[in-house]
Design an enzyme around this catalytic site. Structure first.
Site, PDB file in Angstrom:
ATOM      1  N   ASN A  20       0.809  -1.195   0.146  1.00 16.25           N
ATOM      2  CA  ASN A  20      -0.072   0.024  -0.110  1.00 16.25           C
ATOM      3  C   ASN A  20       0.818   1.149   0.077  1.00 16.25           C
ATOM      4  OD1 ASN A  20      -1.803   1.872   0.246  1.00 16.25           O
ATOM      5  ND2 ASN A  20      -3.116   0.877   2.064  1.00 16.25           N
ATOM      6  N   ASP A  21       1.474   1.519   1.088  1.00  8.44           N
ATOM      7  CA  ASP A  21       2.342   2.933   1.303  1.00  8.44           C
ATOM      8  C   ASP A  21       3.290   2.982   0.262  1.00  8.44           C
ATOM      9  OD1 ASP A  21       0.748   3.537   3.232  1.00  8.44           O
ATOM     10  OD2 ASP A  21       1.831   2.495   4.792  1.00  8.44           O
ATOM     11  N   VAL A  22       3.999   1.753  -0.093  1.00  5.35           N
ATOM     12  CA  VAL A  22       5.005   1.581  -0.933  1.00  5.35           C
ATOM     13  C   VAL A  22       4.756   2.053  -2.387  1.00  5.35           C
ATOM     14  CG1 VAL A  22       6.505   0.377   0.446  1.00  5.35           C
ATOM     15  CG2 VAL A  22       5.425  -0.733  -1.581  1.00  5.35           C
ATOM     16  N   VAL A  23       3.397   2.380  -2.770  1.00  2.90           N
ATOM     17  CA  VAL A  23       2.943   2.479  -3.880  1.00  2.90           C
ATOM     18  C   VAL A  23       1.886   3.806  -3.908  1.00  2.90           C
ATOM     19  CG1 VAL A  23       3.006   0.109  -5.299  1.00  2.90           C
ATOM     20  CG2 VAL A  23       0.969   0.888  -4.200  1.00  2.90           C
TER      21      VAL A  23
END
Lengths: 484, 102
Positions: free
Chosen positions: A410-413
């Protein structure tokens, strides 16, 4: 004679540690490197047991206790190491870490007691020679006390911090933060160090109680320091604790003037520090920011753009677009680990490859809960490591990619990291999945990720959502593709 | 203060080792690819278990009637042994998975 043989054994062991770490830099030699260092360690341990002589030239005693401890520890270690699931690797590593710290703290405690003896109080002698004080039994230099305290404080923090990290990673302990916690943390640390400094510098009698007070303060500090840290920041913390355990080990080396412990400990301390810095850089944050600025759920910026619409994709459609694509890149995240979906993922990869689709994996440096978490999981499922792309390479390949499959990441994209200055993850380098032709996101629900922030990627026109548990979704996809 | 300086000069060798090994650690590690970060960490973790040598020394020097010291020492040895053995075995398990591919 025995002592000089021990010296040689220690030198060889220190060399194997350095070579072992060096060989870890290549997947082809890494396993051999691990074995090399292991053998070096074995020699150092048994050499110490049989050849060590103290200042008075006496051999070590209490063999029953030593071998009993070794045996219990070795058996427990092997069982834990063999049984642990690859998805639970972060917990395991922090557990081992904590035990190393505990060992260092215990050594300091026993040594201190040996110096203090029963009811006597110690006085810090100027040059290590007993001062004219009836209460003084053993001369202790300020330097020795300093080392004892360093080992105690660092070992204590490593132990309690790692236990909390283990609890959080295995879901037994929840994140916990209260207002002003950072101030209390800093206060605790200053108090512990101040007390230690007071005892070290004080020329008058010092009661052993102070020592235990420092130990207790360090333990509490360790707990409070790890408790508020969010799951996404866990890789940094584990790596930091790893480095601390090395430094606390080095303190024991200093205490006994033992160069192999010192070399091993400092080596790990330095390596852990570098790894910690690498992790922080991957998130574009400073270490201080990770430790103090715990990700809060209170940030609501950017989410008041009104209700946004996401669209879902059916299994059938997903199967069709993937099997007729030229290139598919999979972006795994923590969700993959939770669902234990690494084997299903490899299954899908093989099937697509047999249909002539090129499949690769894009690995964000902080995906998962420890550095390199995803790599280990995929390796367990037999995914060749040549297929794993690091972030920079992956970002160059996305524009020529037909379908990106985001699995529990989630956060890494999250594109907010690039343009939303109010976002807590602003500035973190991300995987530019939006430059691909199409993005399929597999998640269990629309709930935001660990950082508690909305991800606008999910609402973009080229994004489709495939809800469900990663393992089940992948298995269904495989069945679906086979039937095309 | 003076005693600290005396102590530092008495431990000159150790301090040289520390400084050199810090640089060595930095150099050896900075080229490790992301793929190997987890095994690297558990490997480093196992090496930091070298503290067990200290635990063995503590244990071996303890007075055999001093049960307090013996029990604390025993705990230190057990903790260190789990750290060392578990660390190396788990790293080996991970590396085995990395190797299997052609």
């Amino acid at each position: 004679m025995g002592v000089s043989i021990l010296t040689i054994i220690y030198i060889i062991a220190a060399v194997t540690f350095i070579m072992g770490l060096k060989m870890m830099s290549n997947p082809k030699t890494a396993r051999k490197g691990n074995t090399t260092a292991g053998i070096g360690m074995l020699f150092a341990i048994f050499g110490t047991i049989f050849l060590f002589k103290d200042e008075t030239g006496a051999n070590l005693g209490n063999y029953t206790w030593i071998f009993g401890g070794l045996l219990i520890g070795a058996i427990a270690g092997i069982i834990m190491a063999k049984k642990v699931k690859m998805t639970a690797m972060p917990e395991m590593v922090s557990m081992f870490n904590g035990l190393g710290g505990a060992s260092a703290a215990l050594i300091s405690t026993v040594e201190f007691n040996r110096l203090v003896k029963d009811n006597f109080q110690i006085t810090v002698g100027e040059t290590g020679v007993a001062a004219a004080n009836e209460l003084l039994v053993l001369p202790v230099t300020a330097g020795t006390l300093l080392i004892l305290f360093s080992g105690l404080v660092l070992g204590g923090i490593t132990f309690s911090g790692s236990v909390i990290a283990w609890g959080k990673l295995s879901g037994r302990v929840k994140d916990f933060a209260f207002k002003g916690q950072h101030l209390i943390n800093i206060g605790l640390l200053i108090l512990a160090i101040g007390l230690a400094a007071y005892v070290t510098a004080n020329k008058t009698e010092v009661s052993p109680v102070w020592f235990y007070l420092v130990l207790i303060l360090s333990l509490i500090y360790g707990i409070f320091f790890v408790l508020p840290i969010g799951g996404a920041d866990m890789p940094v913390v584990i790596s930091l604790l790893n480095s601390l355990s090395g430094i606390s080990a080095a303190c024991s080396g200093f205490l006994y003037n033992n160069k192999v412990i010192l070399t091993g400990g400092i080596l790990v301390g330095a390596a852990g520090t570098i790894l910690t810095v690498l992790m922080c850089r991957a998130m574009n944050r400073s270490l201080l920011n990770v430790l103090i600025g715990s990700f809060g759920g209170s940030q609501t910026s950017g989410s008041d753009k009104g209700p946004m619409q996401h669209k879902e994709i059916s299994l059938n459609d997903a199967a069709v677009v993937m099997s007729f694509a030229n290139k598919v890149i999979v972006v795994p995240g923590y969700g993959l680990a939770v669902a234990q979906a690494q084997h299903a993922c490899h299954e899908l990869e093989k099937l697509l490859e047999s249909k002539g689709v090129q499949v690769k994996y894009a690995i964000h440096p902080v995906a998962g809960r420890m550095p390199g978490h995803m790599n280990v999981l995929l390796a367990e499922a037999d995914v060749s490591y040549e297929k794993l792309l690091e972030m920079e390479v992956a970002n160059q390949e996305f524009p020529t990619t037909d379908v990106v499959l985001v699995l529990g990441a989630n956060d890494v994209v999250n594109p907010a990291a690039k343009h939303d200055q109010a976002s807590p993850i602003y500035g973190m380098p991300i995987l530019d999945v939006e430059s691909a032709r199409m993005v399929i996101v597999n998640k269990r629900s629309m709930k935001p990720g660990y950082a508690g922030i909305e991800n606008e990627l999910f609402y973009q026109p080229k994004t489709s959502m495939l809800f469900g548990d990663a393992k089940k979704a992948l298995n269904d996809l495989v069945t679906e593709i086979k039937s095309i | 203060m003076k005693s600290i300086f005396d102590w530092l000069s008495a431990n000159e060798q150790m301090i040289y080792i520390i400084i050199l090994v810090i640089f060595l650690g930095f150099i050896v590690i900075s080229r490790v690819p992301t793929v190997l970060h987890t095994p690297l960490m558990s490997h480093a973790n196992a090496i930091s278990g070298v503290v067990i040598i200290g635990a063995i020394i503590v244990m071996g020097r303890a007075d055999s009637n001093n049960y307090g010291a013996l029990i604390l020492g025993l705990l230190a040895v057990i903790a260190g042994a789990i750290n060392v053995v578990g660390g190396f075995v788990v790293t080996d398990r991970m590396m085995e998975m990395f190797k299997k591919k052609k």
